[in-house]
Enzyme design. Structure first.
Site, mmCIF file in Angstrom:
data_model
loop_
_atom_site.group_PDB
_atom_site.id
_atom_site.type_symbol
_atom_site.label_atom_id
_atom_site.label_comp_id
_atom_site.label_asym_id
_atom_site.label_seq_id
_atom_site.Cartn_x
_atom_site.Cartn_y
_atom_site.Cartn_z
ATOM 1 N N SER A 84 33.110 73.668 44.209
ATOM 2 C CA SER A 84 32.230 73.833 43.054
ATOM 3 C C SER A 84 32.708 74.989 42.190
ATOM 4 O O SER A 84 33.295 75.958 42.698
ATOM 5 C CB SER A 84 30.819 74.131 43.567
ATOM 6 N N TYR A 113 24.557 79.019 49.343
ATOM 7 C CA TYR A 113 25.237 77.757 49.028
ATOM 8 C C TYR A 113 26.639 78.024 48.469
ATOM 9 O O TYR A 113 27.632 77.448 48.910
ATOM 10 C CB TYR A 113 24.412 76.932 48.014
ATOM 11 N N LYS A 119 30.689 77.112 49.957
ATOM 12 C CA LYS A 119 31.824 76.471 49.270
ATOM 13 C C LYS A 119 33.037 77.408 49.304
ATOM 14 O O LYS A 119 34.165 76.991 49.552
ATOM 15 C CB LYS A 119 31.453 76.119 47.828
HETATM 16 P P1 NAD Z 1 23.867 64.727 47.557
HETATM 17 O O1 NAD Z 1 22.874 65.547 48.275
HETATM 18 O O2 NAD Z 1 23.380 63.576 46.740
HETATM 19 O O3 NAD Z 1 24.976 64.170 48.575
HETATM 20 C C1 NAD Z 1 25.320 64.864 49.754
HETATM 21 C C2 NAD Z 1 25.162 63.881 50.900
HETATM 22 O O4 NAD Z 1 25.516 64.535 52.123
HETATM 23 C C3 NAD Z 1 23.734 63.383 51.077
HETATM 24 O O5 NAD Z 1 23.753 61.965 51.088
HETATM 25 C C4 NAD Z 1 23.283 63.951 52.407
HETATM 26 O O6 NAD Z 1 22.395 63.090 53.079
HETATM 27 C C5 NAD Z 1 24.610 64.117 53.124
HETATM 28 N N1 NAD Z 1 24.668 65.141 54.194
HETATM 29 C C6 NAD Z 1 24.332 66.445 54.120
HETATM 30 N N2 NAD Z 1 24.600 67.048 55.293
HETATM 31 C C7 NAD Z 1 25.108 66.098 56.115
HETATM 32 C C8 NAD Z 1 25.591 66.114 57.451
HETATM 33 N N3 NAD Z 1 25.565 67.211 58.200
HETATM 34 N N4 NAD Z 1 26.054 64.946 57.977
HETATM 35 C C9 NAD Z 1 26.064 63.803 57.249
HETATM 36 N N5 NAD Z 1 25.640 63.741 55.980
HETATM 37 C C10 NAD Z 1 25.164 64.883 55.417
HETATM 38 O O7 NAD Z 1 24.746 65.710 46.654
HETATM 39 P P2 NAD Z 1 25.870 65.400 45.572
HETATM 40 O O8 NAD Z 1 25.390 65.926 44.279
HETATM 41 O O9 NAD Z 1 26.316 64.006 45.658
HETATM 42 O O10 NAD Z 1 26.999 66.391 46.077
HETATM 43 C C11 NAD Z 1 28.090 65.971 46.884
HETATM 44 C C12 NAD Z 1 28.949 67.183 47.225
HETATM 45 O O11 NAD Z 1 29.414 67.777 46.017
HETATM 46 C C13 NAD Z 1 28.207 68.290 47.980
HETATM 47 O O12 NAD Z 1 29.076 68.856 48.925
HETATM 48 C C14 NAD Z 1 27.878 69.285 46.889
HETATM 49 O O13 NAD Z 1 27.722 70.582 47.390
HETATM 50 C C15 NAD Z 1 29.097 69.165 46.005
HETATM 51 N N6 NAD Z 1 28.845 69.587 44.606
HETATM 52 C C16 NAD Z 1 27.813 69.006 43.913
HETATM 53 C C17 NAD Z 1 27.551 69.427 42.612
HETATM 54 C C18 NAD Z 1 26.392 68.834 41.832
HETATM 55 O O14 NAD Z 1 26.005 69.415 40.844
HETATM 56 N N7 NAD Z 1 25.845 67.681 42.200
HETATM 57 C C19 NAD Z 1 28.351 70.408 42.015
HETATM 58 C C20 NAD Z 1 29.407 70.957 42.751
HETATM 59 C C21 NAD Z 1 29.642 70.524 44.052
HETATM 60 C C1 UD1 Z 2 23.628 75.294 39.216
HETATM 61 C C2 UD1 Z 2 23.860 76.301 40.333
HETATM 62 C C3 UD1 Z 2 25.287 76.211 40.803
HETATM 63 C C4 UD1 Z 2 25.610 74.789 41.258
HETATM 64 C C5 UD1 Z 2 25.306 73.826 40.109
HETATM 65 C C6 UD1 Z 2 25.478 72.406 40.574
HETATM 66 C C7 UD1 Z 2 22.298 78.161 39.991
HETATM 67 C C8 UD1 Z 2 22.160 79.599 39.597
HETATM 68 N N1 UD1 Z 2 23.535 77.649 39.858
HETATM 69 O O1 UD1 Z 2 24.503 75.574 38.157
HETATM 70 O O2 UD1 Z 2 25.502 77.091 41.898
HETATM 71 O O3 UD1 Z 2 26.964 74.659 41.626
HETATM 72 O O4 UD1 Z 2 23.944 73.997 39.691
HETATM 73 O O5 UD1 Z 2 25.427 71.549 39.487
HETATM 74 O O6 UD1 Z 2 21.347 77.534 40.393
HETATM 75 N N2 UD1 Z 2 18.265 75.159 32.831
HETATM 76 C C9 UD1 Z 2 17.088 75.277 32.115
HETATM 77 N N3 UD1 Z 2 15.952 74.733 32.631
HETATM 78 C C10 UD1 Z 2 15.924 74.065 33.833
HETATM 79 C C11 UD1 Z 2 17.142 73.933 34.556
HETATM 80 C C12 UD1 Z 2 18.289 74.504 34.039
HETATM 81 O O7 UD1 Z 2 17.078 75.870 31.042
HETATM 82 O O8 UD1 Z 2 14.846 73.593 34.256
HETATM 83 C C13 UD1 Z 2 19.504 75.721 32.265
HETATM 84 C C14 UD1 Z 2 20.185 76.763 33.128
HETATM 85 O O9 UD1 Z 2 19.705 78.042 32.838
HETATM 86 C C15 UD1 Z 2 21.665 76.577 32.735
HETATM 87 C C16 UD1 Z 2 21.762 75.083 32.408
HETATM 88 O O10 UD1 Z 2 20.431 74.654 32.155
HETATM 89 O O11 UD1 Z 2 21.954 77.301 31.570
HETATM 90 C C17 UD1 Z 2 22.336 74.259 33.544
HETATM 91 O O12 UD1 Z 2 21.611 74.524 34.739
HETATM 92 P P1 UD1 Z 2 21.861 73.716 36.088
HETATM 93 O O13 UD1 Z 2 21.818 72.269 35.816
HETATM 94 O O14 UD1 Z 2 20.936 74.265 37.118
HETATM 95 O O15 UD1 Z 2 23.380 74.063 36.467
HETATM 96 P P2 UD1 Z 2 24.102 75.498 36.651
HETATM 97 O O16 UD1 Z 2 23.212 76.611 36.353
HETATM 98 O O17 UD1 Z 2 25.381 75.439 35.916
#
Ligand code: NAD
Ligand code: UD1
Length: 336
Positions: free
Chosen positions: A123, A148, A152
């Site tokens: 991330s 969290y 990562k």
């Molecule tokens: P998500 O929660 O929809 O998907 C994660 C999946 O992992 C879920 O289906 C959950 O049931 C499963 N899981 C968690 N722990 C487990 C375990 N111990 N064994 C088996 N399954 C398990 O989240 P996502 O948004 O699809 O994210 C996927 C990956 O990408 C995650 O590692 C997350 O940290 C990373 N990531 C997500 C974002 C975001 O904004 N969505 C941003 C950066 C990184």
């Molecule tokens: C957040 C996480 C980051 C994670 C990422 C995953 C925090 C501090 N950071 O990032 O660690 O990897 O999500 O996608 O939580 N906002 C509003 N109102 C809301 C929600 C968000 O104004 O109800 C604003 C936030 O201040 C930010 C932007 O929207 O400026 C995006 O927010 P968000 O979607 O939570 O993502 P990140 O902050 O980039």
């Protein structure tokens, strides 16, 4: 065969679609702690194929070993993990334990079965808050503001160390920026439990009437309209980056890290306005205080992924909002 851990989740289910479309056989392992198995029925509706599914906790070494024994896995995409920033502050032990154990158990089982290729969901949160924009892969990491983020960061250290120890390993670390949107079919998308932490799912629940307004976290940042700027990337673009990354892993050795974003920043109000256009309704909002730990502006330098993986995001903000709205309006209660 590709093993997709966390493959019933938001990004994992989209990756399954793109992998199947690219001709890969897919097996999914997920313990459904934050997802529904129904997402795989939808993957089948979209692609005509249902990935093989095991309801297994990746931290359960014996159960994971059985999956590797039953399937001929040559590469792994590791999405499984807990991802809620606020919850990680309340439950640090659960986050460190789940996210780090999952990665280590997975690597032990891969070693036992001689599987050498891995793509890991990292991330942009691993970057330190004091960098200048855009963030390159060389920008400073660390100083994470929550458990969290540390999982990562530490995950990346573990994978890098494993590649030093075993020169046959190939690990690709993808640092995602802000994944949003949904598959154009409206059949799969993000289905957050409880109150959404992230902006786009919150806005979409306001649009569908599940929440009455958005709170904008601060309008006094040093940005064009005063609200926070982020690099939003369509989840289908992100899923396609995984197809490129897994192919890269299959043809190279060592550890490589790539930013996966669009390289373009959008503000909170840009999102609100684009979503209003997509859903044809006003999104009511109020301005609230800043959220602790937030930065004014975060966006990626995408050159490395472009030059080495051949990855370039195709979809713009308008499309991200249109697809998010299609998913939200076709599934007002998510997968339930
Ligand atoms: P998500 O929660 O929809 O998907 C994660 C999946 O992992 C879920 O289906 C959950 O049931 C499963 N899981 C968690 N722990 C487990 C375990 N111990 N064994 C088996 N399954 C398990 O989240 P996502 O948004 O699809 O994210 C996927 C990956 O990408 C995650 O590692 C997350 O940290 C990373 N990531 C997500 C974002 C975001 O904004 N969505 C941003 C950066 C990184
Ligand atoms: C957040 C996480 C980051 C994670 C990422 C995953 C925090 C501090 N950071 O990032 O660690 O990897 O999500 O996608 O939580 N906002 C509003 N109102 C809301 C929600 C968000 O104004 O109800 C604003 C936030 O201040 C930010 C932007 O929207 O400026 C995006 O927010 P968000 O979607 O939570 O993502 P990140 O902050 O980039």
């Amino acid at each position: 065969m590709i093993l997709v851990t966390g493959g019933t989740g938001f990004i994992g289910s989209h990756a399954c679609v793109e992998l199947i479309n690219a001709g890969f056989d897919v097996v999914v392992v997920d313990n459904l702690v934050n997802s529904h198995e129904k997402s795989l029925d939808r993957v089948q509706q979209i692609t005509g194929k249902r990935p093989l599914f095991f309801n297994v906790d990746v931290c359960d070494e014996k159960a994971l070993d059985d999956v590797f024994s039953q399937c001929s896995i040559d590469s792994v995409i590791h999405f499984a993990g807990l991802k809620a920033v606020g919850e990680s502050v309340q439950k640090p032990l659960e986050y460190f334990s789940n996210n780090l154990d999952a990665s280590m158990v997975l690597c032990k089982v891969m070693r036992k079965h001689n599987v050498k290729n891995l793509v890991f969901s990292s991330s942009a949160t691993v970057y330190s808050g004091d960098n200048t924009m855009p963030l390159t892969e060389q920008s400073k990491t660390g100083n994470c503001t929550n458990p969290y983020g540390w999982t990562k960061y530490m995950g990346e250290q573990i994978f890098k160390a494993l590649c030093v120890a075993d020169s046959d390993l190939s690990i690709v670390l993808l640092r995602y920026f802000n994944p949003v949107g949904a598959h154009e079919s409206g059949l799969i998308g993000e289905d957050p439990q409880g109150i959404p932490n992230n902006l786009m799912p919150y806005v979409s629940q306001v649009a569908i009437g599940r929440r009455d307004h958005l709170t904008v976290f601060g309008d006094d940042y040093d940005t064009p309209d005063g609200t926070g700027v982020r690099d939003y990337i369509h989840v289908v673009d992100l899923a396609q980056a995984h197809v490129l990354a897994v192919r890269y892993a299959q043809n190279h050795k060592g550890c490589e890290v790539f930013n996966i974003g669009t390289g373009k920043g959008s503000s909170v109000l840009d999102i609100v306005h684009a979503y209003e256009k997509a859903c044809g309704k006003k999104i009511p909002y109020v301005i609230g205080p800043r959220r602790a730990g937030d930065l004014a502006t975060v966006y990626a330098d995408t050159k490395k992924a472009n030059e080495i993986l051949g990855f370039k995001a195709k979809y713009d903000l308008e499309r991200m909002c249109a697809d998010s709205w299609r998913w939200q309006s076709m599934n007002p209660k998510g997968f339930e």
